[in-house]
Write a protein that holds these residues in place. Sequence first.
Motif, PDB file in Angstrom:
ATOM      1  N   TRP A 191       0.794  -1.056   0.116  1.00 30.23           N
ATOM      2  CA  TRP A 191      -0.068  -0.083   0.103  1.00 30.23           C
ATOM      3  C   TRP A 191       1.044   1.311  -0.150  1.00 30.23           C
ATOM      4  O   TRP A 191       0.444   2.241  -0.654  1.00 30.23           O
ATOM      5  N   ASN A 192       1.913   1.333   0.888  1.00 29.88           N
ATOM      6  CA  ASN A 192       2.855   2.396   0.381  1.00 29.88           C
ATOM      7  C   ASN A 192       3.447   2.567  -0.628  1.00 29.88           C
ATOM      8  O   ASN A 192       3.420   3.820  -1.209  1.00 29.88           O
ATOM      9  N   GLU A 193       3.790   1.629  -1.517  1.00 29.55           N
ATOM     10  CA  GLU A 193       4.314   1.885  -2.865  1.00 29.55           C
ATOM     11  C   GLU A 193       3.241   2.347  -3.504  1.00 29.55           C
ATOM     12  O   GLU A 193       3.270   3.264  -4.532  1.00 29.55           O
ATOM     13  N   ARG A 194       1.782   1.822  -3.368  1.00 31.03           N
ATOM     14  CA  ARG A 194       0.846   2.289  -4.313  1.00 31.03           C
ATOM     15  C   ARG A 194       0.670   4.089  -4.044  1.00 31.03           C
ATOM     16  O   ARG A 194       0.472   4.816  -4.909  1.00 31.03           O
ATOM     17  N   VAL A 195       0.702   4.289  -2.810  1.00 31.59           N
ATOM     18  CA  VAL A 195       0.754   5.794  -2.483  1.00 31.59           C
ATOM     19  C   VAL A 195       1.665   6.508  -2.958  1.00 31.59           C
ATOM     20  O   VAL A 195       1.322   7.682  -3.602  1.00 31.59           O
ATOM     21  N   ILE A 196       2.813   6.039  -3.049  1.00 36.15           N
ATOM     22  CA  ILE A 196       3.983   6.832  -3.710  1.00 36.15           C
ATOM     23  C   ILE A 196       3.750   6.948  -5.118  1.00 36.15           C
ATOM     24  O   ILE A 196       4.022   8.188  -5.611  1.00 36.15           O
ATOM     25  N   ALA A 197       3.401   5.989  -5.783  1.00 39.86           N
ATOM     26  CA  ALA A 197       3.207   6.028  -7.257  1.00 39.86           C
ATOM     27  C   ALA A 197       1.862   6.988  -7.627  1.00 39.86           C
ATOM     28  O   ALA A 197       2.017   7.935  -8.498  1.00 39.86           O
ATOM     29  N   VAL A 198       0.931   6.897  -6.980  1.00 40.00           N
ATOM     30  CA  VAL A 198      -0.277   7.884  -7.138  1.00 40.00           C
ATOM     31  C   VAL A 198       0.223   9.212  -6.727  1.00 40.00           C
ATOM     32  O   VAL A 198      -0.047  10.130  -7.442  1.00 40.00           O
ATOM     33  N   ARG A 199       0.926   9.243  -5.625  1.00 42.04           N
ATOM     34  CA  ARG A 199       1.370  10.937  -5.442  1.00 42.04           C
ATOM     35  C   ARG A 199       2.335  11.348  -6.544  1.00 42.04           C
ATOM     36  O   ARG A 199       2.056  12.700  -6.839  1.00 42.04           O
ATOM     37  N   ASP A 200       3.115  10.698  -6.977  1.00 44.00           N
ATOM     38  CA  ASP A 200       4.078  11.032  -8.101  1.00 44.00           C
ATOM     39  C   ASP A 200       3.264  11.541  -9.143  1.00 44.00           C
ATOM     40  O   ASP A 200       3.617  12.375 -10.200  1.00 44.00           O
ATOM     41  N   ASP A 201       2.068  10.913  -9.537  1.00 40.63           N
ATOM     42  CA  ASP A 201       1.329  11.072 -10.775  1.00 40.63           C
ATOM     43  C   ASP A 201       0.216  12.152 -10.317  1.00 40.63           C
ATOM     44  O   ASP A 201      -0.835  12.795 -11.104  1.00 40.63           O
ATOM     45  N   GLU A 202       0.391  12.820  -9.187  1.00 41.94           N
ATOM     46  CA  GLU A 202      -0.473  13.936  -8.685  1.00 41.94           C
ATOM     47  C   GLU A 202      -1.848  13.498  -8.780  1.00 41.94           C
ATOM     48  O   GLU A 202      -2.646  14.292  -9.218  1.00 41.94           O
ATOM     49  N   ASP A 203      -2.240  12.474  -8.210  1.00 39.92           N
ATOM     50  CA  ASP A 203      -3.516  11.862  -8.246  1.00 39.92           C
ATOM     51  C   ASP A 203      -3.946  11.277  -6.689  1.00 39.92           C
ATOM     52  O   ASP A 203      -3.087  11.546  -5.838  1.00 39.92           O
ATOM     53  N   THR A 204      -5.091  10.552  -6.545  1.00 38.13           N
ATOM     54  CA  THR A 204      -5.799  10.365  -5.189  1.00 38.13           C
ATOM     55  C   THR A 204      -6.317   8.959  -5.367  1.00 38.13           C
ATOM     56  O   THR A 204      -6.441   8.233  -6.434  1.00 38.13           O
ATOM     57  N   LEU A 205      -6.544   8.388  -4.084  1.00 37.84           N
ATOM     58  CA  LEU A 205      -6.958   6.852  -3.968  1.00 37.84           C
ATOM     59  C   LEU A 205      -8.207   6.681  -3.045  1.00 37.84           C
ATOM     60  O   LEU A 205      -8.365   7.741  -2.282  1.00 37.84           O
ATOM     61  N   GLY A 206      -8.831   5.796  -3.412  1.00 34.48           N
ATOM     62  CA  GLY A 206     -10.150   5.406  -2.688  1.00 34.48           C
ATOM     63  C   GLY A 206      -9.840   4.058  -1.800  1.00 34.48           C
ATOM     64  O   GLY A 206      -8.585   3.359  -2.138  1.00 34.48           O
ATOM     65  N   GLY A 207     -11.077   3.270  -1.224  1.00 32.82           N
ATOM     66  CA  GLY A 207     -10.699   2.143  -0.847  1.00 32.82           C
ATOM     67  C   GLY A 207     -11.806   1.734  -0.049  1.00 32.82           C
ATOM     68  O   GLY A 207     -13.058   2.369   0.056  1.00 32.82           O
ATOM     69  N   VAL A 208     -11.900   0.636   0.707  1.00 35.20           N
ATOM     70  CA  VAL A 208     -12.950  -0.147   1.294  1.00 35.20           C
ATOM     71  C   VAL A 208     -12.628  -0.198   2.978  1.00 35.20           C
ATOM     72  O   VAL A 208     -11.695  -0.935   3.085  1.00 35.20           O
ATOM     73  N   VAL A 209     -13.556   0.273   3.829  1.00 35.40           N
ATOM     74  CA  VAL A 209     -13.238   0.211   5.096  1.00 35.40           C
ATOM     75  C   VAL A 209     -14.435  -0.908   5.791  1.00 35.40           C
ATOM     76  O   VAL A 209     -15.634  -0.534   5.531  1.00 35.40           O
ATOM     77  N   GLU A 210     -14.203  -1.855   6.487  1.00 35.14           N
ATOM     78  CA  GLU A 210     -14.953  -2.723   7.253  1.00 35.14           C
ATOM     79  C   GLU A 210     -15.140  -2.291   8.663  1.00 35.14           C
ATOM     80  O   GLU A 210     -14.091  -2.111   9.333  1.00 35.14           O
ATOM     81  N   VAL A 211     -16.403  -2.269   9.203  1.00 34.79           N
ATOM     82  CA  VAL A 211     -16.469  -1.781  10.603  1.00 34.79           C
ATOM     83  C   VAL A 211     -17.372  -2.792  11.271  1.00 34.79           C
ATOM     84  O   VAL A 211     -18.521  -3.484  10.667  1.00 34.79           O
ATOM     85  N   ARG A 212     -16.755  -3.514  12.340  1.00 35.96           N
ATOM     86  CA  ARG A 212     -17.237  -4.693  12.947  1.00 35.96           C
ATOM     87  C   ARG A 212     -17.556  -4.529  14.284  1.00 35.96           C
ATOM     88  O   ARG A 212     -16.939  -3.829  15.272  1.00 35.96           O
ATOM     89  N   ALA A 213     -18.963  -4.743  14.705  1.00 35.95           N
ATOM     90  CA  ALA A 213     -19.517  -4.293  16.172  1.00 35.95           C
ATOM     91  C   ALA A 213     -19.805  -5.702  16.798  1.00 35.95           C
ATOM     92  O   ALA A 213     -20.216  -6.740  16.123  1.00 35.95           O
ATOM     93  N   THR A 214     -18.947  -5.929  17.950  1.00 37.78           N
ATOM     94  CA  THR A 214     -19.225  -7.257  18.599  1.00 37.78           C
ATOM     95  C   THR A 214     -19.715  -7.320  19.927  1.00 37.78           C
ATOM     96  O   THR A 214     -19.618  -6.034  20.735  1.00 37.78           O
ATOM     97  N   GLY A 215     -20.542  -8.130  20.343  1.00 35.58           N
ATOM     98  CA  GLY A 215     -21.101  -8.325  21.984  1.00 35.58           C
ATOM     99  C   GLY A 215     -22.569  -7.705  21.864  1.00 35.58           C
ATOM    100  O   GLY A 215     -23.071  -7.536  22.894  1.00 35.58           O
ATOM    101  N   LEU A 216     -23.192  -7.344  20.635  1.00 39.26           N
ATOM    102  CA  LEU A 216     -24.611  -7.009  20.627  1.00 39.26           C
ATOM    103  C   LEU A 216     -25.497  -7.906  20.925  1.00 39.26           C
ATOM    104  O   LEU A 216     -25.295  -9.058  20.862  1.00 39.26           O
ATOM    105  N   PRO A 217     -26.553  -7.581  21.767  1.00 43.57           N
ATOM    106  CA  PRO A 217     -27.524  -8.552  21.956  1.00 43.57           C
ATOM    107  C   PRO A 217     -28.503  -8.590  20.899  1.00 43.57           C
ATOM    108  O   PRO A 217     -28.480  -7.843  19.944  1.00 43.57           O
ATOM    109  N   ALA A 218     -29.140  -9.985  20.742  1.00 46.15           N
ATOM    110  CA  ALA A 218     -30.341 -10.166  19.673  1.00 46.15           C
ATOM    111  C   ALA A 218     -31.517  -9.259  19.845  1.00 46.15           C
ATOM    112  O   ALA A 218     -31.779  -8.702  21.019  1.00 46.15           O
ATOM    113  N   GLY A 219     -31.993  -8.751  18.715  1.00 42.13           N
ATOM    114  CA  GLY A 219     -33.113  -7.861  19.016  1.00 42.13           C
ATOM    115  C   GLY A 219     -33.219  -6.396  18.920  1.00 42.13           C
ATOM    116  O   GLY A 219     -34.133  -5.641  18.908  1.00 42.13           O
ATOM    117  N   LEU A 220     -32.053  -5.892  18.515  1.00 41.69           N
ATOM    118  CA  LEU A 220     -31.570  -4.429  18.296  1.00 41.69           C
ATOM    119  C   LEU A 220     -32.254  -3.966  16.794  1.00 41.69           C
ATOM    120  O   LEU A 220     -31.927  -4.703  15.740  1.00 41.69           O
TER     121      LEU A 220
END
Length: 354
Positions: A189-218
Amino acid sequence: MSGNTFGQIFRLTTFGESHGAGLGGVVDGCPPGIPLDESIIQRELDRRRPGQGGLASTTRNEPDQVRLLSGVFEGRTTGTPIGFFVENTNQRSHDYSKIKDVFRPGHADFSYHAKYGFRDYRGGGRSSGRETVSRVAGGAIAQELLRLEGISIHAYTVEFGGIPAEVRDIEGAQDRPYFSPDPDIVETWNERVIAVRDDEDTLGGVVEVRATGLPAGLGEPVFGKFDARIAAAFMSVGAVKGVEIGSGMAAARKLGSENNDPITPDGFLSNNAGGILGGISSGQDVVARAYVKPIASILQEQQTITTTGEPTFIMVGGRHDISAIPRINPVLKAMMALTIADLLLLDRRLGVRD
């Protein structure tokens, strides 16, 4: 929810602009007796600061020191509105003066101008990513409520710049560059950032969010579904362009026999539903992913128009991130926490749980 308020019972109202005096908010509906001080909120704000993991962040110096103004006494919430404020200390508004009459492609300039006939051109005002400071602060308060209920939340990057990560170490991701759950992908990922920065461009991505310990029924049936509220929460973050729960888009390509989660006396055998069935929590981990667009401010000439409709070109200057990742991760974590806290208190108000 209204334009500046999130939640029904546990409500966060935010205020402020990217280049104003500061940003802040009020959390109303928080129960009394929850341990809280500025250091707890600061810990989450520090995760959002520039330079916190990876090469994709701006060089801006934003200390983002929070001040608690009300609702806390002797280290505990009082049950009254909790006010907080974060001063803006590193603005360079003159960076934007040359584009005050020009619409930046990919930004909210055009749509804000269409709605209001007037806009704060200094970094976008309320449409700026800096607005998320208030969400992180409010989410930190929600997380303290959830912690007492045995509920924890993690946000980690599962894809960056088109390069996926293997989810191997969620706990370690919190202290790893890009909030990566895969130690071996960070250098790629660092290498990808460096290459895109040299091209004066930007990047996106995907973030996963996980919640644990929830009761059933919410969650509520039909229009108040848990997954619908998560989608609304995540999509309210400016850089998010898509949301999926559990197996998400992949479910459309599966057979029912593949996508259903078998149930045994000991629990579920899989979690394609992402912890939500019929809009109500099943007691499994709630898993959601946010698809984050590339940062719109790029150092390339782009075609646009002026506020009077004349064609022109623009080169966006200033100090900008290469990607909203990893700084968006604590924002999404906060939005999940706010959503769960609100549903938890809504259940209790209705007498569904003790």
